[in-house]
Design a protein around this motif. Structure first.
Motif, PDB file in Angstrom:
ATOM      1  N   UNK A 150       8.245 -30.283  24.360  1.00 48.46           N
ATOM      2  CA  UNK A 150       8.232 -28.917  23.841  1.00 48.46           C
ATOM      3  C   UNK A 150       9.284 -28.748  22.744  1.00 48.46           C
ATOM      4  N   UNK A 151      10.450 -29.323  22.982  1.00 53.79           N
ATOM      5  CA  UNK A 151      11.533 -29.235  22.003  1.00 53.79           C
ATOM      6  C   UNK A 151      11.157 -29.930  20.704  1.00 53.79           C
ATOM      7  N   UNK A 152      10.567 -31.100  20.812  1.00 52.93           N
ATOM      8  CA  UNK A 152      10.153 -31.848  19.619  1.00 52.93           C
ATOM      9  C   UNK A 152       9.141 -31.041  18.811  1.00 52.93           C
ATOM     10  N   UNK A 153       8.199 -30.403  19.496  1.00 53.49           N
ATOM     11  CA  UNK A 153       7.186 -29.589  18.821  1.00 53.49           C
ATOM     12  C   UNK A 153       7.821 -28.380  18.137  1.00 53.49           C
ATOM     13  N   UNK A 154       8.768 -27.742  18.798  1.00 53.22           N
ATOM     14  CA  UNK A 154       9.449 -26.574  18.227  1.00 53.22           C
ATOM     15  C   UNK A 154      10.213 -26.957  16.969  1.00 53.22           C
ATOM     16  N   UNK A 155      10.922 -28.074  17.030  1.00 51.55           N
ATOM     17  CA  UNK A 155      11.709 -28.515  15.865  1.00 51.55           C
ATOM     18  C   UNK A 155      10.784 -28.896  14.714  1.00 51.55           C
ATOM     19  N   UNK A 156       9.702 -29.573  15.037  1.00 53.46           N
ATOM     20  CA  UNK A 156       8.753 -29.966  13.998  1.00 53.46           C
ATOM     21  C   UNK A 156       8.123 -28.732  13.344  1.00 53.46           C
ATOM     22  N   UNK A 157       7.814 -27.725  14.131  1.00 54.97           N
ATOM     23  CA  UNK A 157       7.240 -26.488  13.599  1.00 54.97           C
ATOM     24  C   UNK A 157       8.253 -25.744  12.733  1.00 54.97           C
ATOM     25  N   UNK A 158       9.520 -25.848  13.103  1.00 55.70           N
ATOM     26  CA  UNK A 158      10.595 -25.238  12.316  1.00 55.70           C
ATOM     27  C   UNK A 158      10.777 -25.982  11.000  1.00 55.70           C
ATOM     28  N   UNK A 159      10.759 -27.302  11.073  1.00 56.37           N
ATOM     29  CA  UNK A 159      10.944 -28.136   9.884  1.00 56.37           C
ATOM     30  C   UNK A 159       9.823 -27.897   8.872  1.00 56.37           C
ATOM     31  N   UNK A 160       8.591 -27.837   9.352  1.00 56.76           N
ATOM     32  CA  UNK A 160       7.435 -27.680   8.464  1.00 56.76           C
ATOM     33  C   UNK A 160       7.141 -26.213   8.132  1.00 56.76           C
ATOM     34  N   UNK A 161       7.855 -25.305   8.791  1.00 53.42           N
ATOM     35  CA  UNK A 161       7.690 -23.860   8.604  1.00 53.42           C
ATOM     36  C   UNK A 161       6.347 -23.344   9.095  1.00 53.42           C
ATOM     37  N   UNK A 162       5.692 -24.123   9.963  1.00 53.08           N
ATOM     38  CA  UNK A 162       4.402 -23.680  10.496  1.00 53.08           C
ATOM     39  C   UNK A 162       4.582 -22.576  11.531  1.00 53.08           C
ATOM     40  N   UNK A 163       5.656 -22.690  12.327  1.00 55.08           N
ATOM     41  CA  UNK A 163       5.929 -21.658  13.340  1.00 55.08           C
ATOM     42  C   UNK A 163       7.441 -21.517  13.487  1.00 55.08           C
ATOM     43  N   UNK A 164       8.111 -21.020  12.453  1.00 52.23           N
ATOM     44  CA  UNK A 164       9.584 -20.948  12.478  1.00 52.23           C
ATOM     45  C   UNK A 164      10.142 -20.002  13.542  1.00 52.23           C
ATOM     46  N   UNK A 165       9.323 -19.056  13.983  1.00 43.83           N
ATOM     47  CA  UNK A 165       9.808 -18.097  14.981  1.00 43.83           C
ATOM     48  C   UNK A 165       9.954 -18.725  16.367  1.00 43.83           C
ATOM     49  N   UNK A 166       9.306 -19.876  16.594  1.00 49.47           N
ATOM     50  CA  UNK A 166       9.382 -20.510  17.909  1.00 49.47           C
ATOM     51  C   UNK A 166      10.812 -20.913  18.252  1.00 49.47           C
ATOM     52  N   UNK A 167      11.527 -21.461  17.278  1.00 44.97           N
ATOM     53  CA  UNK A 167      12.900 -21.896  17.552  1.00 44.97           C
ATOM     54  C   UNK A 167      13.818 -20.683  17.703  1.00 44.97           C
ATOM     55  N   UNK A 168      13.514 -19.616  16.981  1.00 46.97           N
ATOM     56  CA  UNK A 168      14.306 -18.390  17.111  1.00 46.97           C
ATOM     57  C   UNK A 168      14.159 -17.837  18.523  1.00 46.97           C
TER      58      UNK A 168
END
Length: 291
Positions: free
Chosen positions: A169-187
């Motif tokens: 889950x953490x890897x997916x959240x970071x990847x989504x943050x890096x690619x800006x696909x789902x930046x709110x997930x890490x927030x």
């Protein structure tokens, strides 16, 4: 030494520095802390041009003197991590006299890596930059001066420590943050730990002796407006054990007393008294009262 212990040691050093120097999360840079601590502890820092695989080298001699060197041909961001890593060996009080930064997964090397990552990106800074200032992954790379890999690892470490999320889950959240696909997930993930992150920051307190060290460096004089404990003669006796050369005195006028200490090596008695007189005037007439 446990992972938790390394984190607490790093936070204690960094958060004290931030509070003493009024650094907000958005103002933080590892350079300020690194330069301050190496100067305070007389740690020599220099470049080297050894084997390219030797990213960093730190040496502690028989007298306890410490020096840090880093590969001058490496990228600036890699140099930053290397310098923080080598400093970690010293501040974590690792056993040994020579430390060579390598890819070895020895306990001391892993601890120094953790220390370096926290120094570059403290928990409270990540909370501020990501949650409050909505910084992107790319903005963090630039502002924290970290490599992409180093920041990726740091975020994984950060979320592992502060959340109950699984690694996938953490890897997916970071990847989504890096690619800006789902930046709110890490927030959202970090906000779940917001209270504990703030509490850890608040738990690190500043002692009067820390303020004295700071003000003596900045102004060569400290008054009881800055540190009210200077009015206590027993406190003065105690700090003279840490700063044996300081001179203590007081200035009295208009029914109020201002106590002060100064370093005679850097300022004269006349200069110190004038500074104390000015501080006394501000205290009495500009309402800068001692609590």
């Amino acid at each position: 030494m446990t992972f938790h212990h390394v984190i607490k040691i790093a936070q204690n050093f960094i958060y004290k520095h931030m509070k003493l120097n009024d650094k907000s999360a958005d103002q933080y840079s590892y350079h300020s802390f690194f330069n301050d601590i190496t100067e305070k502890l007389d740690i020599i820092v220099m470049e080297h041009d050894l084997n390219n695989e030797i990213a960093g080298l730190s040496i502690k001699d028989a007298q306890g003197n410490f020096s840090i060197s880093y590969q001058k041909t490496h990228h600036k961001y890699r140099q930053n991590f290397t310098k923080c890593h080598e400093l970690g060996h010293f501040l974590l009080e690792h056993k040994g006299s020579v430390f060579t930064y390598s890819k070895d997964n020895t306990p001391q090397e892993l601890e120094a890596n953790i220390f370096a990552s926290i120094l570059l990106a403290p928990d409270i800074v990540l909370l501020g930059k990501i949650v409050y200032y909505k910084k992107t992954f790319q903005e963090l790379l630039s502002e924290l001066e970290m490599s992409r890999d180093a920041l990726h690892i740091r975020l994984k470490q950060f979320l592992n420590y502060h959340t109950t999320l699984h690694d996938d889950e953490i890897i997916l959240i970071i990847q989504s943050y890096l690619t800006r696909k789902a930046p709110d997930d890490i927030i959202y993930a970090i906000k779940q730990a917001e209270k504990s992150i703030i509490e850890e920051y608040q738990a690190v307190t500043i002692q009067p002796i820390d303020f004295i060290d700071r003000f003596l460096k900045q102004n060569n004089i400290v008054t009881s407006v800055d540190v009210k404990e200077l009015a206590d003669k027993h406190f003065i006796e105690n700090i003279k054990q840490v700063f044996p050369n300081i001179v203590s005195d007081f200035y009295f006028d208009y029914g109020k007393t201002l106590y002060y200490i100064y370093q005679p090596d850097n300022t004269t008695a006349t200069q110190a008294r004038q500074s104390a007189k000015n501080a006394h005037f501000n205290m009495v007439f500009l309402n800068l009262k001692i609590e």
